[in-house]
Design a protein around this motif. Structure first.
Motif, PDB file in Angstrom:
ATOM      1  N   MET A 109      30.846  44.885 -13.857  1.00 49.09           N
ATOM      2  CA  MET A 109      31.039  45.842 -12.807  1.00 49.09           C
ATOM      3  C   MET A 109      29.895  45.775 -11.799  1.00 49.09           C
ATOM      4  N   TYR A 110      28.699  45.624 -12.257  1.00 51.69           N
ATOM      5  CA  TYR A 110      27.543  45.564 -11.364  1.00 51.69           C
ATOM      6  C   TYR A 110      26.815  44.231 -11.517  1.00 51.69           C
ATOM      7  N   TYR A 111      27.560  43.173 -11.749  1.00 51.49           N
ATOM      8  CA  TYR A 111      26.987  41.849 -11.940  1.00 51.49           C
ATOM      9  C   TYR A 111      26.191  41.440 -10.708  1.00 51.49           C
ATOM     10  N   GLY A 112      24.976  41.035 -10.912  1.00 53.18           N
ATOM     11  CA  GLY A 112      24.142  40.537  -9.836  1.00 53.18           C
ATOM     12  C   GLY A 112      23.413  41.607  -9.044  1.00 53.18           C
ATOM     13  N   GLU A 136      20.119  55.615 -12.791  1.00 50.36           N
ATOM     14  CA  GLU A 136      20.937  55.074 -11.703  1.00 50.36           C
ATOM     15  C   GLU A 136      22.174  54.382 -12.262  1.00 50.36           C
ATOM     16  N   LEU A 137      22.011  53.594 -13.288  1.00 56.66           N
ATOM     17  CA  LEU A 137      23.148  52.919 -13.923  1.00 56.66           C
ATOM     18  C   LEU A 137      24.126  53.949 -14.466  1.00 56.66           C
ATOM     19  N   LYS A 138      23.631  54.948 -15.177  1.00 60.69           N
ATOM     20  CA  LYS A 138      24.485  55.986 -15.745  1.00 60.69           C
ATOM     21  C   LYS A 138      25.236  56.726 -14.645  1.00 60.69           C
ATOM     22  N   ILE A 190      28.024  54.477 -13.296  1.00 60.65           N
ATOM     23  CA  ILE A 190      29.121  54.348 -14.255  1.00 60.65           C
ATOM     24  C   ILE A 190      29.942  55.628 -14.279  1.00 60.65           C
ATOM     25  N   ASP A 191      29.279  56.777 -14.269  1.00 61.50           N
ATOM     26  CA  ASP A 191      29.994  58.059 -14.234  1.00 61.50           C
ATOM     27  C   ASP A 191      30.866  58.170 -12.983  1.00 61.50           C
ATOM     28  N   GLU A 192      30.360  57.732 -11.833  1.00 60.56           N
ATOM     29  CA  GLU A 192      31.136  57.749 -10.592  1.00 60.56           C
ATOM     30  C   GLU A 192      32.357  56.840 -10.710  1.00 60.56           C
ATOM     31  N   TYR A 193      32.182  55.674 -11.312  1.00 58.48           N
ATOM     32  CA  TYR A 193      33.293  54.744 -11.469  1.00 58.48           C
ATOM     33  C   TYR A 193      34.359  55.328 -12.386  1.00 58.48           C
TER      34      TYR A 193
END
Length: 50
Positions: free
Chosen positions: A1-4, A12-14, A17-20
């Motif tokens: 999902m956030y490759y690269g 920030e990652l959490k 992911i929650d938004e997605y």
């Protein structure tokens, strides 16, 4: 999902992911669900399932 993509922190990652997950369940529309989002399809009024 956030490759690269470089993320600054776990928070920030959490958050992203929650938004997605929210978008996936509440905002995207599915043709098989009559153009409704999964959440809208589950909460629409209609005859109860047996």
């Amino acid at each position: 999902m956030y490759y690269g993509e470089e993320l600054v922190s776990y928070e920030e990652l959490k958050r992203r992911i929650d938004e997605y997950i929210y978008w996936y369940n509440h905002e995207r529309s599915k043709e098989k669900l009559a153009g409704l989002s999964p959440f809208e399809y589950r909460t629409q009024s209609g005859p109860p399932a047996a």
